[in-house]
Enzyme design. Sequence first.
Site, mmCIF file in Angstrom:
data_model
loop_
_atom_site.group_PDB
_atom_site.id
_atom_site.type_symbol
_atom_site.label_atom_id
_atom_site.label_comp_id
_atom_site.label_asym_id
_atom_site.label_seq_id
_atom_site.Cartn_x
_atom_site.Cartn_y
_atom_site.Cartn_z
ATOM 1 N N HIS A 250 127.389 -42.847 -49.934
ATOM 2 C CA HIS A 250 126.402 -42.651 -50.999
ATOM 3 C C HIS A 250 126.355 -41.176 -51.332
ATOM 4 C CE1 HIS A 250 122.480 -42.636 -53.055
ATOM 5 N NE2 HIS A 250 122.688 -43.923 -53.256
ATOM 6 N N ASP A 300 124.804 -51.971 -51.362
ATOM 7 C CA ASP A 300 125.745 -52.966 -51.886
ATOM 8 C C ASP A 300 126.299 -53.875 -50.798
ATOM 9 O OD1 ASP A 300 125.604 -52.021 -54.547
ATOM 10 O OD2 ASP A 300 127.017 -50.419 -54.080
#
Length: 367
Positions: A250, A300
């Site tokens: 991320h 995700d």
Amino acid sequence: MIQKGLEGVKICESSICYLDGINGRLYYRGIPVEELAEKSTFEETAYFLWYGKLPTKSELEEFKRKMADYRELPDEALEILYHLPKDLHYIDVLKIFLSIHGSMDGNDEDLREKAIRVASVFPTILAYYYRYSKGKELIKPRKDLSHVENFYYMMFGERNEKIRLLESAFILLMEQDINASTFAALVIASTLSDLYSCIVGALGALKGPLHGGASEKVPPMLEEIGSEDRVEEFVQKCLKEKRKIMGFGHRVYKTYDPRAVFLKRVLQEHFPDSKLFRIASKLEEYIVSNKIKNIYPNVDLYSSVLFEELGFPRNMFTALFATARVVGWTAHVIEYVSDNKLIRPTSEYVGPMDVEYIPIERRDENG
């Protein structure tokens, strides 16, 4: 100084969301996102983000009634559904219908009212197109169901006792500071364009595989791994081929994404025997324990497994993300335009200067 990707650049002050990437914390207007995902509802959290306060009981009831009233598509928009190809990406379907819907909606309405209208119609667009593309009869919205319950009912024609899991996931996905899609919406909003245009732009950004589009690539990756005992082999192959491992890493979080932590716990409790969940957990364990690229699972990895277990088609996963994130997009647009300044960055020119213009008849075809 050039900041590629605008990493670390602050473009505005905001009271909507605080993301602590070092310690892995996410807050909506000061409340930890995990607490909202555990205790709140889609409607209540949306109200909180849009209005800056938790609603009273009467305010929430009126808000829920309003969202239910806004669910249906205009007849003119609905007619277009039956002329669409049946293999479109769901993000593109959202862009089509929002563009049509927006062209018929005046610009004189309060932005919050428009935000409610836009968010309310997302599930209807997705459910209608899903059933149309499968050759099934459309199911009309039910005003007696909540936002998330109605969405599931319109999709599959039945209620689901695990619907609370989807609602929690939507709350977790609702907001995430100035990410790529939110920034796209703000750039458009800063020109004083209409709210629908802002959301269509945000959808375009979300579709990319480096943003929301990553969720659709997680289940195929887990199926490629095939079993828990093949995780190490798969990771080493990815490293050798310089291939991205989907569901990890991320831009801001340098530790565990709190949303991934929450969803992993949900899956462990409700779908412990899911093959995809077991492989995802093993993949996380191997990557984190071996400090592979110092990356951690992001939202995700586990949201895609949850969507899969709830029966949603994979090519809808990014659109499910959008169904939640539209609240955050619109909250930021409302906040930004209240003290608006046109977003207009510059670039550092590195090309030549004073280049001679050569008439076309004198140009060498060979360069």
